[in-house]
Design a protein around this motif. Structure first.
Motif, PDB file in Angstrom:
ATOM      1  N   ASN A   1       0.829  -1.213   0.000  1.00  0.00           N
ATOM      2  CA  ASN A   1       0.000   0.000   0.000  1.00  0.00           C
ATOM      3  C   ASN A   1       0.862   1.261   0.000  1.00  0.00           C
ATOM      4  O   ASN A   1       0.558   2.227  -0.702  1.00  0.00           O
ATOM      5  CB  ASN A   1      -0.952   0.005   1.201  1.00  0.00           C
ATOM      6  N   GLU A   2       1.932   1.256   0.790  1.00  0.00           N
ATOM      7  CA  GLU A   2       2.835   2.411   0.811  1.00  0.00           C
ATOM      8  C   GLU A   2       3.503   2.595  -0.544  1.00  0.00           C
ATOM      9  O   GLU A   2       3.626   3.724  -1.040  1.00  0.00           O
ATOM     10  CB  GLU A   2       3.889   2.237   1.904  1.00  0.00           C
ATOM     11  N   SER A   3       3.925   1.480  -1.152  1.00  0.00           N
ATOM     12  CA  SER A   3       4.569   1.553  -2.470  1.00  0.00           C
ATOM     13  C   SER A   3       3.591   2.067  -3.516  1.00  0.00           C
ATOM     14  O   SER A   3       3.949   2.872  -4.384  1.00  0.00           O
ATOM     15  CB  SER A   3       5.097   0.181  -2.893  1.00  0.00           C
ATOM     16  N   MET A   4       2.360   1.620  -3.448  1.00  0.00           N
ATOM     17  CA  MET A   4       1.341   2.068  -4.398  1.00  0.00           C
ATOM     18  C   MET A   4       1.064   3.557  -4.230  1.00  0.00           C
ATOM     19  O   MET A   4       0.868   4.279  -5.213  1.00  0.00           O
ATOM     20  CB  MET A   4       0.048   1.261  -4.231  1.00  0.00           C
ATOM     21  N   ALA A   5       1.046   4.032  -2.981  1.00  0.00           N
ATOM     22  CA  ALA A   5       0.834   5.459  -2.737  1.00  0.00           C
ATOM     23  C   ALA A   5       1.979   6.270  -3.340  1.00  0.00           C
ATOM     24  O   ALA A   5       1.749   7.295  -3.999  1.00  0.00           O
ATOM     25  CB  ALA A   5       0.700   5.736  -1.243  1.00  0.00           C
ATOM     26  N   LYS A   6       3.211   5.807  -3.131  1.00  0.00           N
ATOM     27  CA  LYS A   6       4.382   6.499  -3.682  1.00  0.00           C
ATOM     28  C   LYS A   6       4.355   6.448  -5.209  1.00  0.00           C
ATOM     29  O   LYS A   6       4.625   7.448  -5.878  1.00  0.00           O
ATOM     30  CB  LYS A   6       5.671   5.841  -3.139  1.00  0.00           C
ATOM     31  N   LEU A   7       3.986   5.302  -5.754  1.00  0.00           N
ATOM     32  CA  LEU A   7       3.907   5.151  -7.201  1.00  0.00           C
ATOM     33  C   LEU A   7       2.830   6.067  -7.784  1.00  0.00           C
ATOM     34  O   LEU A   7       3.025   6.695  -8.829  1.00  0.00           O
ATOM     35  CB  LEU A   7       3.604   3.692  -7.561  1.00  0.00           C
ATOM     36  N   THR A   8       1.720   6.204  -7.083  1.00  0.00           N
ATOM     37  CA  THR A   8       0.648   7.094  -7.532  1.00  0.00           C
ATOM     38  C   THR A   8       1.119   8.544  -7.533  1.00  0.00           C
ATOM     39  O   THR A   8       0.856   9.296  -8.480  1.00  0.00           O
ATOM     40  CB  THR A   8      -0.588   6.935  -6.630  1.00  0.00           C
TER      41      THR A   8
ATOM     42  N   ASP B   1       3.090  13.264 -10.689  1.00  0.00           N
ATOM     43  CA  ASP B   1       4.154  14.203 -11.058  1.00  0.00           C
ATOM     44  C   ASP B   1       4.558  14.023 -12.519  1.00  0.00           C
ATOM     45  O   ASP B   1       4.745  15.000 -13.251  1.00  0.00           O
ATOM     46  CB  ASP B   1       5.380  14.012 -10.152  1.00  0.00           C
ATOM     47  N   LEU B   2       4.680  12.776 -12.929  1.00  0.00           N
ATOM     48  CA  LEU B   2       5.063  12.486 -14.309  1.00  0.00           C
ATOM     49  C   LEU B   2       4.010  12.997 -15.291  1.00  0.00           C
ATOM     50  O   LEU B   2       4.343  13.566 -16.334  1.00  0.00           O
ATOM     51  CB  LEU B   2       5.268  10.978 -14.492  1.00  0.00           C
ATOM     52  N   MET B   3       2.756  12.834 -14.950  1.00  0.00           N
ATOM     53  CA  MET B   3       1.679  13.311 -15.825  1.00  0.00           C
ATOM     54  C   MET B   3       1.689  14.837 -15.910  1.00  0.00           C
ATOM     55  O   MET B   3       1.456  15.411 -16.979  1.00  0.00           O
ATOM     56  CB  MET B   3       0.322  12.816 -15.323  1.00  0.00           C
ATOM     57  N   LYS B   4       1.969  15.522 -14.797  1.00  0.00           N
ATOM     58  CA  LYS B   4       2.059  16.980 -14.816  1.00  0.00           C
ATOM     59  C   LYS B   4       3.206  17.431 -15.710  1.00  0.00           C
ATOM     60  O   LYS B   4       3.064  18.354 -16.514  1.00  0.00           O
ATOM     61  CB  LYS B   4       2.249  17.533 -13.406  1.00  0.00           C
ATOM     62  N   GLN B   5       4.360  16.769 -15.574  1.00  0.00           N
ATOM     63  CA  GLN B   5       5.512  17.123 -16.400  1.00  0.00           C
ATOM     64  C   GLN B   5       5.238  16.828 -17.872  1.00  0.00           C
ATOM     65  O   GLN B   5       5.631  17.604 -18.742  1.00  0.00           O
ATOM     66  CB  GLN B   5       6.746  16.358 -15.927  1.00  0.00           C
ATOM     67  N   THR B   6       4.567  15.731 -18.140  1.00  0.00           N
ATOM     68  CA  THR B   6       4.237  15.386 -19.521  1.00  0.00           C
ATOM     69  C   THR B   6       3.286  16.415 -20.112  1.00  0.00           C
ATOM     70  O   THR B   6       3.435  16.814 -21.271  1.00  0.00           O
ATOM     71  CB  THR B   6       3.603  13.978 -19.580  1.00  0.00           C
ATOM     72  N   GLY B   7       2.325  16.871 -19.319  1.00  0.00           N
ATOM     73  CA  GLY B   7       1.407  17.910 -19.788  1.00  0.00           C
ATOM     74  C   GLY B   7       2.156  19.191 -20.129  1.00  0.00           C
ATOM     75  O   GLY B   7       1.907  19.816 -21.172  1.00  0.00           O
TER      76      GLY B   7
END
Length: 141
Positions: free
Chosen positions: A46-53, A58-64
């Protein structure tokens, strides 16, 4: 002291139950330990999934942002291409003019070489070629 058959059966059942409980306790301890480890694994997942999310956000914001910059760059390039279009057209027109001049020169050379080399014939050929060239430049061929 005499023990009846019912008491003996009860005693055997009690001893069997005790043996069953004694063999079941280690198994229950292992199951408990396994469940604790599974709980830790689920918590870590769950912690890893939260970090991955968060990373994906962040990646989607940078891609935008990158897509917006790419769009602006593409619009800039398209604007500059429209600005260069007259230059390219002028170069094409110049190439056509040079081709026309070459064709006219070939015609004039053929006329001069076929003409008599008399003084009047040569002067007439030169004057005719000059007028023809003048009218062709003005578009009155």
């Amino acid at each position: 002291m005499t023990i009846s058959f019912g008491a003996l059966a009860g005693l055997i059942a009690a001893i069997a139950f005790l043996v069953l409980v004694l063999f079941t306790i280690p198994m229950l301890l292992n199951v408990s330990k396994t469940l604790k480890e599974a709980e830790k694994t689920v918590q870590l997942t769950n912690e890893s999934m939260a970090k991955l999310t968060e990373d994906m956000d962040d990646l989607m914001k940078q891609t935008g942002g990158l897509l917006e910059k790419t769009d602006a760059l593409l619009q800039d390039v398209n604007g500059k291409m429209e600005t260069l279009q007259p230059v390219v057209q002028a170069a094409a027109d110049l190439g056509q003019s040079v081709s026309d001049i070459n064709e006219s020169s070939k015609k004039m050379i053929n006329k001069v070489s076929n003409a008599h080399f008399t003084r009047t014939g040569m002067i007439t050929s030169v004057i005719t070629s000059a007028f023809a060239r003048h009218f062709r430049r003005k578009g009155q061929d």
